[in-house]
Each structure stands twice: as C-alpha cells, then as structure tokens.
Design an enzyme around this catalytic site. Structure first.
Site: not given
Ligand code: IPE
Ligand code: IPE
Ligand code: MG
Length: 238
Positions: A16, A33, A61, A67, A127, A190, A192
């Site tokens: 994250d 990303h 997820s 998004r 792995l 969390r 998630s």
């Molecule tokens: C969890 O992160 C999903 C991934 C890292 C793929 P999110 O950024 O989507 O989770 P929330 O919305 O902050 O809980």
């Molecule tokens: C996690 O990074 C990657 C995915 C959920 C695919 P985020 O895109 O959720 O990054 P933040 O939480 O917005 O910083």
């Molecule tokens: Mg995130």
C-alpha cells in the site's frame, strides 16, 4: 557462527501507498504503481533467495474496481506488462506462481497471461508466490461456502461431516500454510479484506513507509521483528 534466524513460512504483504508516493513526487498515480512493481521485483527475489516458503502479495482487491477507469486500466496494463516481462526470470528461479482471486472477472489478455504463468510454473518447487488479483477474502469465503453447499446437495459430503480441512481446501490458498507474518506498508493498520481466514494467528507489522520506498532493509526489519514475537496460539509458553 551467526545464529539461525526463525523465518516465517508464509509472509503476506499488503503493498500500500503507491498513490501517496506519486502525489508526494508530483507524479501521476500510474507512475506510483509502476515504481511499486520495482519494489515487488526486489521483494520476490529476496524472498526466494532467503528461502521463504510462501509469499502472498495483495495486488488488486475486489473493491479496487471502485477507482477511476483510468487508474484501473493503468493497473491492468501494468499487470500484463509485469507478467510478460518477469515470467522467464521467475521460472528460472523455480518460483511457483498461483493467482488468488477471480480470474474470470479480469479482461481477456490479463486472464490468459495469469493462466499461462500458473501453468508454466505450476510444477516448480521453489518459492510459492501467490499474487492476489481481483481478490477479496469475503468473496473467497462465499465461494467456498457455495462449493461446499453444492457438494452437500449432491450427496458428496454430509453437512455435519464438513471439517476445517474441507473448508481450507475450498479456499484459493488450498495446501498453503497459514500466514505467519503480515506486512502492510504505508502506515495503514487494517486488513482491507485480505486473507481474513488465513491470518487468524498472523503476526502483523505496519511499517510507515510507502510501498515504492519499502527497501530490503525494511523487509529484514519486519522479518527480524517476527523472530522476536512470542506466538501463543491461545496457549501458554512457559
Ligand atoms: C488494499 O489497499 C488493496 C491492495 C493493496 C491491493 P487499498 O488501498 O485498496 O485499501 P483501503 O481502501 O485503503 O482500505
Ligand atoms: C496500493 O497503493 C496499490 C493498489 C491498491 C493497487 P494505493 O494505490 O492504494 O496507494 P494509496 O493508498 O492511495 O497511497
Ligand atoms: Mg491504498
């Protein structure tokens, strides 16, 4: 002689912070990303080199479809690019790839690339690399319930004879050990919707570093912290 470290068998990572990283660098979210995949590459290589048995990474997820279309499409492109460019090296490293999640909900090219990666590496003995894509733990549990209910209805199993092993066999993680260590970067604390069943007794750590900045030193710090935890599983360690 250095002391043998107690390594987790199964590490799960919620990768994250890509969005915040991009914002902090005045870049588009897709760039965050993209940088995140560099961390991914390094962590997979390190996990394989140090002999982690299973590594599960949360990449997309069931809720991430919320998004913007532009971000979802950037993530899907990156996914395809990643599997196309990395598959040779992963296979050479004897990595066995498994996708956790509903592949049928993905666009055709992505679905085919994931199936090809699983088929090509399925017999590898190194792995166990599990990548969660279009994954949600509630969705996983619901599918398992439906599969077991169908077996009960057809007479294959008696409802009262269903065991925890039957339930575990109906999850995407069939055959894998429970998660020992869960790492979530970016400081969020969390789950998630990640591996809710499998994390029942996981040790957790929430490093306040954004995923693109997560270094091998940060990874080793998490592994070292795990080695110092007192795991009791409801019992008592006297
Ligand atoms: C969890 O992160 C999903 C991934 C890292 C793929 P999110 O950024 O989507 O989770 P929330 O919305 O902050 O809980
Ligand atoms: C996690 O990074 C990657 C995915 C959920 C695919 P985020 O895109 O959720 O990054 P933040 O939480 O917005 O910083
Ligand atoms: Mg995130």
């Amino acid at each position: 002689m250095s002391e043998q470290k107690r390594l987790p068998r199964h590490v799960a990572i919620i990768m994250d912070g890509n969005g915040r990283w991009a914002k902090a660098h005045a870049l588009k979210v897709a760039q965050g990303h993209r940088r995140g995949t560099e961390t991914l590459r390094a962590i997979i290589r390190e996990s394989s080199d140090i002999g982690i048995e299973a590594l599960s990474l949360y990449a997309f997820s069931t809720e991430n479809w919320k998004r913007s279309p532009a971000e979802v499409s950037a993530l899907m492109s990156l996914l395809l690019e990643y599997f196309t460019s990395e598959i040779d090296e992963l296979d050479e490293k004897n990595v066995c790839i498994r996708i956790l999640g509903d592949k049928d909900g993905l666009p055709g090219p992505q679905r085919q690339a994931l199936i090809a990666a699983e088929e090509r590496t399925g017999r590898n003995t190194g792995l166990k690399l599990n990548i969660a894509i279009n994954y949600g733990a509630r969705d996983e549990l619901l599918r398992a319930v439906k599969a077991l209910a169908a077996k009960a209805q057809s007479g294959e199993i008696a409802p009262e004879a269903i065991t925890a092993a039957d339930l575990e066999d109906a999850l995407y993680t069939r055959g894998l050990p429970d998660v020992d260590l869960l790492i979530r970067t970016s400081g969020e604390m969390r789950l998630s919707n990640f591996l809710l069943y499998q994390c029942a007794y996981a040790e957790m750590t929430f490093p306040a570093v954004l995923w693109p900045d997560f270094s091998l030193a940060d990874y080793h710090a998490a592994l070292d912290a795990f080695g110092k935890r007192d795991r009791r599983f409801g019992g008592r360690n006297e």
